[in-house]
Every structure is written in C-alpha cells, then in structure tokens.
Design a protein around this motif. Structure first.
Motif, PDB file in Angstrom:
ATOM      1  N   LEU A  96       0.840  -1.192   0.000  1.00 41.43           N
ATOM      2  CA  LEU A  96       0.000   0.000   0.000  1.00 41.43           C
ATOM      3  C   LEU A  96       0.877   1.244   0.000  1.00 41.43           C
ATOM      4  CD1 LEU A  96      -2.561  -1.096   2.748  1.00 41.43           C
ATOM      5  CD2 LEU A  96      -2.816  -1.300   0.262  1.00 41.43           C
ATOM      6  N   ARG A  97       0.375   2.310  -0.618  1.00 41.90           N
ATOM      7  CA  ARG A  97       1.141   3.562  -0.706  1.00 41.90           C
ATOM      8  C   ARG A  97       0.266   4.731  -0.262  1.00 41.90           C
ATOM      9  NH1 ARG A  97       4.021   3.688  -6.068  1.00 41.90           N
ATOM     10  NH2 ARG A  97       5.271   2.175  -4.885  1.00 41.90           N
ATOM     11  N   PRO A  98       0.756   5.541   0.662  1.00 43.62           N
ATOM     12  CA  PRO A  98      -0.013   6.712   1.097  1.00 43.62           C
ATOM     13  C   PRO A  98      -0.300   7.650  -0.075  1.00 43.62           C
ATOM     14  CG  PRO A  98       1.766   6.265   2.633  1.00 43.62           C
ATOM     15  CD  PRO A  98       1.994   5.383   1.445  1.00 43.62           C
ATOM     16  N   ARG A  99      -1.534   8.095  -0.158  1.00 45.91           N
ATOM     17  CA  ARG A  99      -1.916   9.033  -1.212  1.00 45.91           C
ATOM     18  C   ARG A  99      -1.513  10.457  -0.822  1.00 45.91           C
ATOM     19  NH1 ARG A  99      -5.924   6.375  -4.392  1.00 45.91           N
ATOM     20  NH2 ARG A  99      -6.883   4.597  -3.322  1.00 45.91           N
ATOM     21  N   GLU A 100      -1.115  11.218  -1.821  1.00 46.12           N
ATOM     22  CA  GLU A 100      -0.906  12.670  -1.679  1.00 46.12           C
ATOM     23  C   GLU A 100       0.096  13.046  -0.585  1.00 46.12           C
ATOM     24  OE1 GLU A 100      -4.741  14.379  -1.181  1.00 46.12           O
ATOM     25  OE2 GLU A 100      -5.500  13.659  -3.099  1.00 46.12           O
ATOM     26  N   LEU A 101       1.121  12.238  -0.412  1.00 47.95           N
ATOM     27  CA  LEU A 101       2.202  12.599   0.494  1.00 47.95           C
ATOM     28  C   LEU A 101       3.478  12.797  -0.315  1.00 47.95           C
ATOM     29  CD1 LEU A 101       1.917  10.366   3.696  1.00 47.95           C
ATOM     30  CD2 LEU A 101       1.265  12.750   3.401  1.00 47.95           C
ATOM     31  N   SER A 102       4.293  13.732   0.087  1.00 51.27           N
ATOM     32  CA  SER A 102       5.541  13.990  -0.618  1.00 51.27           C
ATOM     33  C   SER A 102       6.576  12.926  -0.275  1.00 51.27           C
ATOM     34  CB  SER A 102       6.085  15.369  -0.227  1.00 51.27           C
ATOM     35  OG  SER A 102       6.477  15.371   1.138  1.00 51.27           O
ATOM     36  N   ASP A 103       7.624  12.847  -1.101  1.00 50.93           N
ATOM     37  CA  ASP A 103       8.721  11.930  -0.810  1.00 50.93           C
ATOM     38  C   ASP A 103       9.320  12.252   0.556  1.00 50.93           C
ATOM     39  OD1 ASP A 103       8.327  10.754  -3.253  1.00 50.93           O
ATOM     40  OD2 ASP A 103       9.998  11.786  -4.241  1.00 50.93           O
ATOM     41  N   ALA A 104       9.433  13.540   0.850  1.00 53.28           N
ATOM     42  CA  ALA A 104      10.026  13.952   2.119  1.00 53.28           C
ATOM     43  C   ALA A 104       9.195  13.461   3.300  1.00 53.28           C
ATOM     44  CB  ALA A 104      10.167  15.468   2.170  1.00 53.28           C
ATOM     45  N   VAL A 192      -8.668   3.721   3.370  1.00 52.36           N
ATOM     46  CA  VAL A 192      -8.836   4.118   1.969  1.00 52.36           C
ATOM     47  C   VAL A 192      -7.854   5.212   1.551  1.00 52.36           C
ATOM     48  CG1 VAL A 192     -11.251   3.452   1.892  1.00 52.36           C
ATOM     49  CG2 VAL A 192     -10.642   5.785   2.572  1.00 52.36           C
ATOM     50  N   ARG A 193      -7.144   5.786   2.501  1.00 52.35           N
ATOM     51  CA  ARG A 193      -6.134   6.787   2.150  1.00 52.35           C
ATOM     52  C   ARG A 193      -4.854   6.148   1.644  1.00 52.35           C
ATOM     53  NH1 ARG A 193      -5.976   9.743   7.794  1.00 52.35           N
ATOM     54  NH2 ARG A 193      -6.122   7.540   8.383  1.00 52.35           N
ATOM     55  N   LEU A 194      -4.840   4.823   1.626  1.00 54.12           N
ATOM     56  CA  LEU A 194      -3.707   4.064   1.118  1.00 54.12           C
ATOM     57  C   LEU A 194      -4.122   3.380  -0.182  1.00 54.12           C
ATOM     58  CD1 LEU A 194      -2.695   2.398   4.508  1.00 54.12           C
ATOM     59  CD2 LEU A 194      -1.535   4.326   3.395  1.00 54.12           C
ATOM     60  N   GLU A 195      -3.359   3.610  -1.247  1.00 57.41           N
ATOM     61  CA  GLU A 195      -3.684   2.986  -2.528  1.00 57.41           C
ATOM     62  C   GLU A 195      -2.934   1.671  -2.688  1.00 57.41           C
ATOM     63  OE1 GLU A 195      -2.386   4.949  -6.062  1.00 57.41           O
ATOM     64  OE2 GLU A 195      -0.704   5.926  -5.052  1.00 57.41           O
ATOM     65  N   VAL A 196      -3.555   0.739  -3.397  1.00 53.80           N
ATOM     66  CA  VAL A 196      -2.963  -0.580  -3.605  1.00 53.80           C
ATOM     67  C   VAL A 196      -1.949  -0.514  -4.736  1.00 53.80           C
ATOM     68  CG1 VAL A 196      -3.401  -2.987  -4.220  1.00 53.80           C
ATOM     69  CG2 VAL A 196      -5.034  -1.749  -2.774  1.00 53.80           C
ATOM     70  N   VAL A 197      -0.711  -0.894  -4.433  1.00 54.98           N
ATOM     71  CA  VAL A 197       0.341  -0.990  -5.441  1.00 54.98           C
ATOM     72  C   VAL A 197       0.436  -2.415  -5.963  1.00 54.98           C
ATOM     73  CG1 VAL A 197       2.830  -0.764  -5.846  1.00 54.98           C
ATOM     74  CG2 VAL A 197       1.650   0.896  -4.386  1.00 54.98           C
ATOM     75  N   HIS A 198       0.269  -3.366  -5.062  1.00 54.88           N
ATOM     76  CA  HIS A 198       0.321  -4.791  -5.422  1.00 54.88           C
ATOM     77  C   HIS A 198      -0.471  -5.573  -4.387  1.00 54.88           C
ATOM     78  CE1 HIS A 198       2.014  -8.673  -6.763  1.00 54.88           C
ATOM     79  NE2 HIS A 198       2.018  -8.966  -5.471  1.00 54.88           N
ATOM     80  N   SER A 199      -1.212  -6.583  -4.843  1.00 47.15           N
ATOM     81  CA  SER A 199      -1.969  -7.391  -3.893  1.00 47.15           C
ATOM     82  C   SER A 199      -2.058  -8.848  -4.331  1.00 47.15           C
ATOM     83  CB  SER A 199      -3.378  -6.839  -3.721  1.00 47.15           C
ATOM     84  OG  SER A 199      -4.136  -7.683  -2.833  1.00 47.15           O
ATOM     85  N   ASP A 200      -1.719  -9.737  -3.420  1.00 51.22           N
ATOM     86  CA  ASP A 200      -1.978 -11.165  -3.584  1.00 51.22           C
ATOM     87  C   ASP A 200      -3.187 -11.584  -2.761  1.00 51.22           C
ATOM     88  OD1 ASP A 200       0.316 -11.738  -5.250  1.00 51.22           O
ATOM     89  OD2 ASP A 200       1.579 -11.474  -3.477  1.00 51.22           O
ATOM     90  N   PHE A 201      -3.914 -10.588  -2.248  1.00 51.53           N
ATOM     91  CA  PHE A 201      -5.093 -10.830  -1.409  1.00 51.53           C
ATOM     92  C   PHE A 201      -6.296 -10.076  -2.005  1.00 51.53           C
ATOM     93  CE2 PHE A 201      -1.319 -11.077   1.251  1.00 51.53           C
ATOM     94  CZ  PHE A 201      -1.504 -12.268   1.934  1.00 51.53           C
ATOM     95  N   PRO A 202      -6.844 -10.543  -3.130  1.00 44.94           N
ATOM     96  CA  PRO A 202      -7.929  -9.819  -3.791  1.00 44.94           C
ATOM     97  C   PRO A 202      -9.177  -9.630  -2.950  1.00 44.94           C
ATOM     98  CG  PRO A 202      -7.673 -12.037  -4.682  1.00 44.94           C
ATOM     99  CD  PRO A 202      -6.480 -11.780  -3.825  1.00 44.94           C
ATOM    100  N   SER A 203      -9.387 -10.492  -1.966  1.00 43.04           N
ATOM    101  CA  SER A 203     -10.595 -10.371  -1.154  1.00 43.04           C
ATOM    102  C   SER A 203     -10.462  -9.323  -0.051  1.00 43.04           C
ATOM    103  CB  SER A 203     -10.903 -11.729  -0.497  1.00 43.04           C
ATOM    104  OG  SER A 203      -9.856 -12.126   0.366  1.00 43.04           O
TER     105      SER A 203
END
Length: 205
Positions: A96-104, A192-203
């Motif tokens: 998961l990747r945080p949405r709308e956060l800077s690299d810093a 929901v503020r975290l977007e899915v980058v990769h998932s092996d758990f579709p459910s």
C-alpha cells in the motif's frame, strides 16, 4: 569493434547489478506499507480476531542497496525486503502507498520508524514507546513523520475474540483487558487513504 565489446561488458555489468531489484521490488518506494500472513505463533489468533489473512505489517525503505523493511518483531529491526516477503505464508504480500504525500514526508515517517530500532516487541499490545508491536510502529511512524494516523484504534472486545479466551489468558492472566485499545494490520489495510500498489489478497481490498 572494441567499443562494441566495451558496450556489451558495460550492459552485462549493469544488468547483473540491476537484476535483484526487478519486478515488484523495483516498483517499491520509501514509505510503502507492506503486509503479509505471518508464520508466527500468534498469527492465527490475529487472523481470527480481525477476520483477515493479514497479520503482520512493516514499512519500506528503498536504498541504493535495494529495498528494506522496518518492522516490529523481537526486536524492532530492518530486514531486506526479499527476506521479509519470503517469510510470509506462500510469499503473498499486499503493498500500500499513502496518497498525496511527498517523498520527504514518507522518508520522515520511515526515519521515525527507524528511531525505534532495537526496541523489544510488545506482546501485550500496549501504547507506550518502550516496546512496539507491528501495526503500532506503522501508525506512530506516520503520525510522527507525516501527521497522519493510518488505521483506527479499536477496543479488544470489539474484535472477534470469542474462542480465543485461552490465548488471551495465557498472555494477560486472569484479568484480560477487554477495554484495551489497539490498531491491527487489518485496520491499516482497510484505510482508503492508502492505494494498492500490489496485492496477492484480492478479497481484502
């Protein structure tokens, strides 16, 4: 002709260095949150209580040497991503990747997590800073480093703890603190503020 040979040698050396970081590892960014099904002794109880296969969580740090995961085990440590992934059941992983956060901001969160390196694992799931459990580390690191708290605090008795009475008594004794508030890997995974980058758990998502 000589320049062609030199070029081939350069490409060969370059590919030899880059190869270990291809695939999923190459897509990772510092601050990504990774979850899997732990093989630890408490994993099944966590899965049952949260109704989720996700029982362990950590944070990614990407360096020139590859990707690492900062995690709260015994003790809080920094481990290569490839070893962390292999440690999960069947190698399954959710990234998961945080949405709308800077690299810093993501780097600051990882730095906050690394400040706890070496601390013991918190088997009682308390909220003090002397010891850490996995989802506590992630929530606190992002709160301190980026001002965001992922997941939600839940009372122990709001989870599905029926049938886990023996495990709870073994951990807490006769008086199980059912009003204990904690954050779970499943709760972080559901944010929901975290977007899915990769998932092996579709459910899950």
């Amino acid at each position: 002709m000589r320049w062609m040979v030199m070029l081939m040698v350069w490409f060969g050396a370059h590919n030899a260095v880059a190869a270990p970081h291809e695939g999923l590892e190459a897509r990772l960014q510092t601050g990504d949150i990774v979850l899997h099904t732990s093989r630890s002794s408490q994993s099944q109880a966590i899965q049952k209580a949260t109704q989720s296969p996700l029982s362990h969580v950590g944070m990614v740090e990407v360096t020139e040497q590859g990707a690492w995961v900062v995690e709260a085990v015994q003790p809080v440590q920094r481990i290569r991503f490839s070893k962390w992934k292999a440690r999960g059941a069947k190698g399954g992983i959710l990234v998961l990747r945080p949405r709308e956060l800077s690299d810093a901001q993501r780097q600051q969160a990882v730095a906050a997590a690394k400040a706890h390196l070496g601390k013991p694992y918190d088997w009682l799931f308390g909220w003090g800073d002397d010891a850490m459990y996995c989802s506590e580390l992630v929530r606190k690191a992002y709160a301190q480093g980026a001002g965001l708290e992922y997941g939600k605090m839940e009372r122990l008795d709001s989870l599905r703890v029926k049938g886990l009475e023996q495990q709870l008594r073994e951990r807490y004794g006769k008086r199980v603190p059912l009003d204990l508030e904690l954050v779970t890997p499943a709760s972080i995974a559901a944010d929901v503020r975290l977007e899915v980058v990769h998932s092996d758990f579709p459910s899950v998502r």
